[in-house]
Design a protein around this motif. Structure first.
Motif, short mmCIF file in Angstrom:
data_model
loop_
_atom_site.label_atom_id
_atom_site.label_comp_id
_atom_site.label_asym_id
_atom_site.label_seq_id
_atom_site.Cartn_x
_atom_site.Cartn_y
_atom_site.Cartn_z
N LYS A 121 0.83 -1.21 0.00
CA LYS A 121 0.00 0.00 0.00
C LYS A 121 0.86 1.26 0.00
O LYS A 121 1.98 1.26 0.50
N LEU A 122 0.27 2.33 -0.55
CA LEU A 122 0.90 3.64 -0.51
C LEU A 122 0.30 4.44 0.64
O LEU A 122 -0.90 4.72 0.66
N VAL A 123 1.13 4.78 1.61
CA VAL A 123 0.70 5.56 2.77
C VAL A 123 1.29 6.96 2.65
O VAL A 123 2.48 7.11 2.33
N ALA A 124 0.49 7.98 2.90
CA ALA A 124 0.95 9.36 2.79
C ALA A 124 0.57 10.17 4.02
O ALA A 124 -0.32 9.79 4.79
N LEU A 177 7.67 9.08 8.22
CA LEU A 177 6.44 9.74 7.76
C LEU A 177 5.90 10.66 8.86
O LEU A 177 5.52 11.82 8.59
N ALA A 178 5.85 10.16 10.09
CA ALA A 178 5.31 10.94 11.21
C ALA A 178 6.12 12.21 11.45
O ALA A 178 5.56 13.26 11.82
N ASP A 181 9.82 13.61 7.44
CA ASP A 181 11.04 13.42 6.67
C ASP A 181 10.74 12.88 5.27
O ASP A 181 11.54 13.03 4.35
N ILE A 182 9.60 12.21 5.12
CA ILE A 182 9.11 11.74 3.82
C ILE A 182 7.63 12.09 3.70
O ILE A 182 6.95 12.30 4.72
N ASP A 183 7.15 12.15 2.47
CA ASP A 183 5.73 12.44 2.25
C ASP A 183 4.89 11.17 2.18
O ASP A 183 3.69 11.19 2.50
N ALA A 184 5.51 10.07 1.74
CA ALA A 184 4.75 8.84 1.53
C ALA A 184 5.71 7.67 1.35
O ALA A 184 6.90 7.86 1.11
N TYR A 185 5.15 6.47 1.45
CA TYR A 185 5.92 5.27 1.12
C TYR A 185 5.00 4.16 0.65
O TYR A 185 3.86 4.03 1.10
N PHE A 186 5.49 3.37 -0.29
CA PHE A 186 4.78 2.21 -0.84
C PHE A 186 5.48 0.97 -0.29
O PHE A 186 6.65 0.70 -0.61
N VAL A 187 4.79 0.20 0.57
CA VAL A 187 5.44 -0.96 1.17
C VAL A 187 4.37 -1.94 1.64
O VAL A 187 3.18 -1.65 1.61
N LEU A 194 0.71 0.59 10.39
CA LEU A 194 1.41 1.34 11.44
C LEU A 194 1.56 2.81 11.05
O LEU A 194 1.50 3.70 11.90
N GLY A 195 1.73 3.08 9.74
CA GLY A 195 1.80 4.45 9.27
C GLY A 195 0.49 5.19 9.47
O GLY A 195 0.48 6.37 9.84
N VAL A 196 -0.61 4.49 9.23
CA VAL A 196 -1.94 5.08 9.45
C VAL A 196 -2.14 5.39 10.94
O VAL A 196 -2.67 6.43 11.31
N GLN A 197 -1.68 4.48 11.78
CA GLN A 197 -1.82 4.68 13.23
C GLN A 197 -1.03 5.91 13.71
O GLN A 197 -1.36 6.50 14.74
N GLN A 198 0.00 6.28 12.94
CA GLN A 198 0.81 7.44 13.31
C GLN A 198 0.40 8.70 12.54
O GLN A 198 1.16 9.65 12.45
N GLY A 199 -0.81 8.67 11.97
CA GLY A 199 -1.34 9.89 11.36
C GLY A 199 -1.39 9.92 9.85
O GLY A 199 -1.85 10.90 9.27
N GLY A 200 -0.94 8.84 9.18
CA GLY A 200 -0.99 8.82 7.73
C GLY A 200 -2.31 8.29 7.22
O GLY A 200 -3.22 7.97 7.99
N HIS A 201 -2.45 8.19 5.89
CA HIS A 201 -3.65 7.61 5.31
C HIS A 201 -3.27 6.87 4.02
O HIS A 201 -2.25 7.17 3.40
#
Length: 319
Positions: A121-124, A177-178, A181-187, A194-201
């Motif tokens: 997924k791509l998280v931003a 991401l939080a 330092d980066i805008d997004a990641y695909f992984v 975990l990225g969503v839990q720290q404020g990403g979508h």
């Protein structure tokens, strides 16, 4: 860390063979080969659920491979490093992870053991509403993460010269991401969650840019030449484990927890995004693998072109 101790079972085999030779009788080599210990290296996350189910429910022995151990590593890359180093006899990982190691060992992918269009997924950051707004991508170099990021740029006509690639290991991506330092990641999971839990979508999945992720189970060419029957039996065991996982996810999740301590809810959540399946390679798999090889060559992650039609062992798994 490697272990050089001989297992009690193996010691009995060696002592038995020695006593037979002393008595003037040679042991039957096929029987010895059948009982030879086999260690399968895998990553430590739910995409490898079928391996944990097969180990926990003793399906390898049921299908004629009685001395199989599943060894989990940080990820598929570490599992394949162990295979290249002959610390394990078989290893499972994604396509790019295999291709970047082909120059170091004669790896022979035998079958697909998982597939998904949504597990990667791509998280931003919340402020990023669409992928074309991303200026800093976090990537796991030489993996599905980097390949799908490249597909995203190509599919959405994003100018690669205006995007910065920040290399990282998967566990560090949510924190990067939080912190902004980066805008997004695909992984792959669980790092998107975990990225969503720290404020990403979640912005999209790999299927949105035309990629179905797969895992391959591989052996080295020399080992495979001497152990084709055992390898085939291992795939049969994994096929049954995959069927159990598809039909009874809670049962499968219990096996994952028993072996890896991953909580049942985490595995159940991950299983929604994936299809555990054992199947032969298709023409589409070959085309995708060659496309990944071309991408890795363009990034200088590999030194020379690779014809994956000569590497993938099509027809080995009859299913």
């Amino acid at each position: 860390m490697t272990h050089s101790t001989v297992s009690p079972h193996r010691r009995k085999l060696l002592l038995g063979a020695a006593s037979m030779l002393a008595a003037g009788a040679a042991p039957a080599l096929p029987a010895l080969a059948q009982d030879t210990p086999v260690v399968i290296g895998v990553g430590a996350d739910p995409v490898f659920t079928a391996f944990f189910v097969a180990a926990n429910e003793k399906l390898f022995a049921k299908h004629g491979a009685p001395n199989v151990t599943v060894q989990s590593y940080t990820d598929g890359g570490e599992a394949l490093n162990a295979l290249v180093a002959n610390q394990v006899q078989m290893g499972c990982a994604g396509e790019p992870t295999h291709i970047v190691r082909l120059s170091r060992a004669e790896l022979r992918p035998l079958a697909v053991t998982y597939q998904s269009k949504t597990y990667v997924k791509l998280v931003a950051r919340k402020a990023i509403a669409s992928a074309d707004k991303i200026r800093k991508f976090g990537i796991v170099a030489g993996s599905v993460s980097e390949y799908v990021t490249g597909l995203t740029l190509k599919t959405l006509n994003i100018d690669a010269t205006k995007v910065e690639m920040v290399r990282s290991g998967p566990p560090e991506l949510p924190a990067l991401l939080a912190r902004g330092d980066i805008d997004a990641y695909f992984v792959w999971e669980p790092w998107p969650t975990l990225g969503v839990q720290q404020g990403g979508h979640i912005l999209m999945t790999s299927g949105d840019v035309g990629y179905t992720s797969t895992l391959w189970l591989s052996a080295t060419a020399p080992w495979l030449a001497a152990n084709k029957a055992v390898a085939g039996n291992i795939l049969k065991a994994l096929a049954e484990a995959s069927e159990i996982t598809r039909k009874d996810p809670p049962r499968a999740a219990q096996s994952v927890q028993a072996i890896t301590r991953i909580p049942v809810p985490q595995t159940l959540n991950s299983l929604k995004d994936m299809e555990p399946i054992v199947r032969d390679f298709t023409e589409t798999d070959v085309k995708t693998a060659n496309a990944i090889g071309d991408f890795l060559l363009s990034k200088q992650a590999i030194k020379a072109p690779v014809d994956m039609s000569k590497i993938l062992q099509r027809g080995f798994y009859k299913g």
